[in-house]
Design an enzyme around this catalytic site. Sequence first.
Site, short mmCIF file in Angstrom:
data_model
loop_
_atom_site.label_atom_id
_atom_site.label_comp_id
_atom_site.label_asym_id
_atom_site.label_seq_id
_atom_site.Cartn_x
_atom_site.Cartn_y
_atom_site.Cartn_z
N GLN A 69 58.84 41.81 43.84
CA GLN A 69 58.50 40.56 43.18
C GLN A 69 60.00 39.78 43.47
OE1 GLN A 69 55.57 40.73 40.82
NE2 GLN A 69 55.90 38.73 41.51
N LYS A 112 58.63 38.48 47.68
CA LYS A 112 57.50 37.45 46.53
C LYS A 112 57.99 35.94 46.28
CE LYS A 112 54.14 40.42 45.28
NZ LYS A 112 53.58 40.89 44.10
N LYS A 166 59.94 42.82 35.99
CA LYS A 166 58.58 43.03 35.93
C LYS A 166 58.01 44.04 34.50
CE LYS A 166 54.68 44.26 37.72
NZ LYS A 166 53.29 43.38 39.16
N GLY A 207 50.12 38.96 34.12
CA GLY A 207 49.16 40.56 33.98
C GLY A 207 49.11 41.23 35.19
N ASP A 208 48.89 42.41 35.12
CA ASP A 208 49.47 43.81 36.46
C ASP A 208 48.20 44.39 36.15
OD1 ASP A 208 50.35 43.96 39.57
OD2 ASP A 208 50.23 45.76 38.06
P1 NDP Z 1 43.15 46.15 37.63
O1 NDP Z 1 43.77 46.36 36.07
O2 NDP Z 1 42.91 44.25 37.30
O3 NDP Z 1 41.99 46.74 38.84
C1 NDP Z 1 43.01 47.80 39.18
C2 NDP Z 1 41.71 48.87 40.45
O4 NDP Z 1 42.97 49.37 40.89
C3 NDP Z 1 41.09 49.36 39.64
O5 NDP Z 1 39.34 49.42 40.43
C4 NDP Z 1 41.63 51.01 39.24
O6 NDP Z 1 40.64 51.61 38.93
C5 NDP Z 1 41.91 51.00 40.71
N1 NDP Z 1 43.47 51.54 40.37
C6 NDP Z 1 44.50 51.56 39.55
N2 NDP Z 1 45.76 52.18 39.68
C7 NDP Z 1 44.51 53.15 40.91
C8 NDP Z 1 45.05 54.68 41.54
N3 NDP Z 1 46.33 55.09 40.34
N4 NDP Z 1 44.41 55.59 42.11
C9 NDP Z 1 43.14 54.22 42.48
N5 NDP Z 1 42.99 53.34 41.66
C10 NDP Z 1 43.39 52.94 41.23
O7 NDP Z 1 44.19 45.37 38.40
P2 NDP Z 1 44.56 44.07 39.42
O8 NDP Z 1 43.41 44.41 40.27
O9 NDP Z 1 44.68 43.01 38.86
O10 NDP Z 1 45.74 44.68 40.30
C11 NDP Z 1 45.49 45.39 41.51
C12 NDP Z 1 46.51 45.39 42.24
O11 NDP Z 1 47.09 44.17 42.25
C13 NDP Z 1 47.83 46.15 42.23
O12 NDP Z 1 48.68 46.94 43.05
C14 NDP Z 1 48.82 45.62 41.24
O13 NDP Z 1 49.50 45.19 41.28
C15 NDP Z 1 48.36 43.97 42.57
N6 NDP Z 1 48.77 42.80 42.07
C16 NDP Z 1 47.70 42.29 41.31
C17 NDP Z 1 48.21 40.56 40.76
C18 NDP Z 1 48.05 39.68 39.57
O14 NDP Z 1 47.22 38.86 39.62
N7 NDP Z 1 46.87 40.89 38.45
C19 NDP Z 1 49.14 39.24 41.41
C20 NDP Z 1 49.68 40.50 42.66
C21 NDP Z 1 49.54 41.92 42.96
P3 NDP Z 1 40.35 52.04 37.89
O15 NDP Z 1 39.48 51.36 36.93
O16 NDP Z 1 39.73 53.70 37.73
O17 NDP Z 1 41.71 52.75 36.63
O1 2IT Z 2 52.18 41.22 41.41
C1 2IT Z 2 51.64 40.03 41.13
O2 2IT Z 2 52.44 39.21 41.58
C2 2IT Z 2 51.66 40.01 39.37
N1 2IT Z 2 51.06 40.79 39.12
C3 2IT Z 2 51.70 39.09 38.90
C4 2IT Z 2 52.81 38.23 38.54
C5 2IT Z 2 52.86 36.83 38.00
O3 2IT Z 2 53.75 36.97 37.20
O4 2IT Z 2 51.44 36.68 38.14
#
Ligand code: NDP
Ligand code: 2IT
Length: 445
Positions: A111, A114, A126, A165-166
């Site tokens: 982070q 980024k 984080k 969120g994450d």
């Molecule tokens: P969500 O909780 O909305 O969705 C996560 C997705 O990934 C779900 O489909 C979940 O499946 C799957 N998943 C999670 N853990 C695992 C695992 N161990 N093995 C297989 N599938 C898995 O999270 P986000 O979409 O917010 O985050 C997804 C990724 O993007 C993460 O790496 C996060 O750090 C990154 N990210 C998120 C940001 C954001 O703004 N939200 C910004 C930048 C990066 P299931 O429902 O079955 O658990």
């Molecule tokens: O991994 C990421 O950049 C996030 N989960 C978003 C972090 C944020 O502060 O919006």
Amino acid sequence: MSQYLDSVMETVIKRNAGEAEFHQAVKEVLETIAPVLEKRPEFVKAKIVDRIVEPERQIVFRVPWVDDNGDVQVNRGFRVQFNSAIGPYKGGIRLHPSVYLGIIKFLGFEQIFKNALTTTPIGGGKGGSDFDPKGKSDREVMSFCQSFMNEMFRHVGPDTDVPAGDIGTGAREIGYMFGQYKRLTNTFTGVLTGKGLTWGGSLARKEATGFGLVYYATRMLQDAGTDWNGKKVVISGSGNVAIYANQKATSLGAKVIAMSDSNGYIVDEAGINLDVIKDIKEVRRARIKEYADIVPGSQYVEGCRGIWSVPCDVALPCATQNELNGEEAAILVSNGCKFLAEGANMPSTPEAIATLQGNGVAFGPAKAANAGGVSTSSLEMTQNSIRLSWTFDEVDQKLHGIMNAIYDQCTAAAEAYGEKGNLAAGANIAGFLKVAEAMLAQGVV
Ligand code: NDP
Ligand code: 2IT
């Protein structure tokens, strides 16, 4: 790696024993910044690298809460405040049973760089917990979130540390945490981002990570003389990032043919019907398996990793760390995949990255390609500060401009340091340079 960087890496491994994901994230950055240190010996003298790999503060705390049976449950909470050289700590909160300090530290470390690339003033942090929101009632999630904030409130604040969120933390969880922070401090401030639209949230924040990923990947396609039209796309995950990456790519003419959750993946050669996915995932919090029962002609395959065997032109891993290994990357290559941009944080193992880059696949690294989410969080902070709300189009345009600026920084830094075309090296170098300059100017702190 130079001898100096080798010795920093050794210390990181010794000092953070057993934290494999953190070691992996640090190694990936250190392997690319040697040319910067050669040009800038003052960074070595000031021990910038030794300092940047050590979090400024790590908070680990007990999170007790009561479940629907009246039983007491105990989870562990984390907030790692990694680096505040260019702004208040900023980064999400991950709620997933796999969470331990090593995962939060890898995410906090990524982070830093980024957030530096976003062109906005935010430091790196984080947080999270090993709490599993899956299968919990709204009341149980509220009980957990309130307890989590009962400790975290004393460490965060709109000018100090702004969580978001994450994985496992979406609008519902941010709402419960915000409500508890407001009650504890008797202040209404932009202490969290990803808030609801009637209480300080930003339009387009929900869409931002997925949209931003596609804006970044658009530049990768353009540099190869092509665009999204008719491209077959595979997106792992079906959460926040995956859903809005699908929406934007589809709107630009791509056909998204596979998505997944942690249990398995669906293939729909006709192009995935995103309304069905949104209903399953956003509304009902159910399993992706149901898609195959609802949409004729689609199939469900048990086991999430098999998704990489679906032939595609563009792969967008949007689930979690190390979800793509070297062998799976080789399968993508042999099936003709030409572009991969990371929506998740560190989804590709080092072997996967080497396989992709070694076989001419354009590779967009997470800390650049998924920076649209935190960039728009930063825009949410700005709107909170000026007490105004921008329209969806205004935010989306700013996001698009930021993603272009991030892409430009990656390509320019890569070229300036002898790694032309290597977006991963460019992202690390550009992000590192911005933070290192700030740390140097601020003295030994
Ligand atoms: P969500 O909780 O909305 O969705 C996560 C997705 O990934 C779900 O489909 C979940 O499946 C799957 N998943 C999670 N853990 C695992 C695992 N161990 N093995 C297989 N599938 C898995 O999270 P986000 O979409 O917010 O985050 C997804 C990724 O993007 C993460 O790496 C996060 O750090 C990154 N990210 C998120 C940001 C954001 O703004 N939200 C910004 C930048 C990066 P299931 O429902 O079955 O658990
Ligand atoms: O991994 C990421 O950049 C996030 N989960 C978003 C972090 C944020 O502060 O919006």
